[in-house]
Design a protein around this motif. Sequence first.
Motif, PDB file in Angstrom:
ATOM      1  N   ASP A 110       0.831  -1.202   0.000  1.00  0.00           N
ATOM      2  CA  ASP A 110       0.000   0.000   0.000  1.00  0.00           C
ATOM      3  C   ASP A 110       0.865   1.251   0.000  1.00  0.00           C
ATOM      4  O   ASP A 110       1.875   1.323   0.689  1.00  0.00           O
ATOM      5  CB  ASP A 110      -0.916   0.045   1.216  1.00  0.00           C
ATOM      6  CG  ASP A 110      -2.105  -0.885   1.092  1.00  0.00           C
ATOM      7  OD1 ASP A 110      -2.377  -1.356  -0.024  1.00  0.00           O
ATOM      8  OD2 ASP A 110      -2.764  -1.140   2.122  1.00  0.00           O
ATOM      9  N   VAL A 111       0.442   2.247  -0.782  1.00  0.00           N
ATOM     10  CA  VAL A 111       1.126   3.533  -0.837  1.00  0.00           C
ATOM     11  C   VAL A 111       0.191   4.573  -0.227  1.00  0.00           C
ATOM     12  O   VAL A 111      -0.856   4.885  -0.795  1.00  0.00           O
ATOM     13  CB  VAL A 111       1.489   3.919  -2.284  1.00  0.00           C
ATOM     14  CG1 VAL A 111       2.180   5.265  -2.320  1.00  0.00           C
ATOM     15  CG2 VAL A 111       2.371   2.847  -2.920  1.00  0.00           C
ATOM     16  N   ARG A 112       0.563   5.094   0.932  1.00  0.00           N
ATOM     17  CA  ARG A 112      -0.255   6.076   1.649  1.00  0.00           C
ATOM     18  C   ARG A 112       0.450   7.428   1.608  1.00  0.00           C
ATOM     19  O   ARG A 112       1.593   7.541   2.033  1.00  0.00           O
ATOM     20  CB  ARG A 112      -0.459   5.648   3.096  1.00  0.00           C
ATOM     21  CG  ARG A 112      -1.212   4.358   3.228  1.00  0.00           C
ATOM     22  CD  ARG A 112      -1.379   3.954   4.694  1.00  0.00           C
ATOM     23  NE  ARG A 112      -2.160   2.751   4.799  1.00  0.00           N
ATOM     24  CZ  ARG A 112      -3.486   2.723   4.887  1.00  0.00           C
ATOM     25  NH1 ARG A 112      -4.158   3.846   4.900  1.00  0.00           N
ATOM     26  NH2 ARG A 112      -4.124   1.580   4.967  1.00  0.00           N
ATOM     27  N   SER A 113      -0.256   8.430   1.096  1.00  0.00           N
ATOM     28  CA  SER A 113       0.293   9.781   0.992  1.00  0.00           C
ATOM     29  C   SER A 113      -0.643  10.766   1.682  1.00  0.00           C
ATOM     30  O   SER A 113      -1.863  10.618   1.623  1.00  0.00           O
ATOM     31  CB  SER A 113       0.448  10.199  -0.473  1.00  0.00           C
ATOM     32  OG  SER A 113       1.337   9.354  -1.151  1.00  0.00           O
ATOM     33  N   ASN A 114      -0.062  11.753   2.339  1.00  0.00           N
ATOM     34  CA  ASN A 114      -0.875  12.828   2.902  1.00  0.00           C
ATOM     35  C   ASN A 114      -0.097  14.124   2.873  1.00  0.00           C
ATOM     36  O   ASN A 114       1.132  14.130   2.868  1.00  0.00           O
ATOM     37  CB  ASN A 114      -1.367  12.483   4.313  1.00  0.00           C
ATOM     38  CG  ASN A 114      -0.252  12.343   5.301  1.00  0.00           C
ATOM     39  OD1 ASN A 114       0.440  13.299   5.601  1.00  0.00           O
ATOM     40  ND2 ASN A 114      -0.059  11.139   5.817  1.00  0.00           N
ATOM     41  N   SER A 115      -0.835  15.207   2.808  1.00  0.00           N
ATOM     42  CA  SER A 115      -0.207  16.526   2.798  1.00  0.00           C
ATOM     43  C   SER A 115      -1.122  17.517   3.498  1.00  0.00           C
ATOM     44  O   SER A 115      -2.333  17.309   3.612  1.00  0.00           O
ATOM     45  CB  SER A 115       0.077  16.979   1.360  1.00  0.00           C
ATOM     46  OG  SER A 115      -1.132  17.102   0.648  1.00  0.00           O
ATOM     47  N   MET A 116      -0.516  18.589   3.973  1.00  0.00           N
ATOM     48  CA  MET A 116      -1.247  19.627   4.681  1.00  0.00           C
ATOM     49  C   MET A 116      -0.529  20.956   4.487  1.00  0.00           C
ATOM     50  O   MET A 116       0.700  21.010   4.468  1.00  0.00           O
ATOM     51  CB  MET A 116      -1.314  19.308   6.171  1.00  0.00           C
ATOM     52  CG  MET A 116      -2.026  20.377   6.973  1.00  0.00           C
ATOM     53  SD  MET A 116      -1.990  20.075   8.730  1.00  0.00           S
ATOM     54  CE  MET A 116      -0.318  20.522   9.094  1.00  0.00           C
ATOM     55  N   SER A 117      -1.284  22.020   4.328  1.00  0.00           N
ATOM     56  CA  SER A 117      -0.688  23.345   4.277  1.00  0.00           C
ATOM     57  C   SER A 117      -1.495  24.289   5.152  1.00  0.00           C
ATOM     58  O   SER A 117      -2.712  24.128   5.310  1.00  0.00           O
ATOM     59  CB  SER A 117      -0.617  23.878   2.842  1.00  0.00           C
ATOM     60  OG  SER A 117      -1.920  24.108   2.345  1.00  0.00           O
ATOM     61  N   ILE A 118      -0.800  25.264   5.734  1.00  0.00           N
ATOM     62  CA  ILE A 118      -1.414  26.278   6.593  1.00  0.00           C
ATOM     63  C   ILE A 118      -0.904  27.639   6.162  1.00  0.00           C
ATOM     64  O   ILE A 118       0.309  27.831   6.019  1.00  0.00           O
ATOM     65  CB  ILE A 118      -1.065  26.052   8.082  1.00  0.00           C
ATOM     66  CG1 ILE A 118      -1.536  24.682   8.553  1.00  0.00           C
ATOM     67  CG2 ILE A 118      -1.655  27.160   8.944  1.00  0.00           C
ATOM     68  CD1 ILE A 118      -1.066  24.328   9.949  1.00  0.00           C
TER      69      ILE A 118
END
Length: 139
Positions: A110-118
């Motif tokens: 499984d390839v799990r990606s996440n991103s967040m910007s503020i």
Amino acid sequence: MRTLFLLAPALLVAGAAHAQTNTGSAGTATPTTGDVSAGTTSGGMSGDGAVGVSGTADAAAANGGTATTDASARFNTENNTARQRSTATARDDDERARSRAMTNVNPNGDVRSNSMSIYKQKGEKPVITRERTVNGEPR
């Protein structure tokens, strides 16, 4: 801007069946209307005895502000795992921007990606953006 792209061959087991290829990526960026901006991406793949990850980080600050970027990756070929993380920050006297993206390739493929910007402007509420995917599908 930093760009990181790495592939690591994984150990193949004799007589193993053809493995499915999984890919995934995530990326976010702060609004570009102010004097500061930050953005990151991260992605990965697994399949056919190989794992790979890549990522970028970009930050900009005007009017005497500061900007930093960082990207790193780790591989473990014994269990076919990989991890990539990118961060970008920018700030000046009245604005702040931060972005982070990370991808994990798990032993099961499984390839799990996440991103967040503020993005935060002085006296205003922060603008937060998030993205998550598993094997390329939004979660």
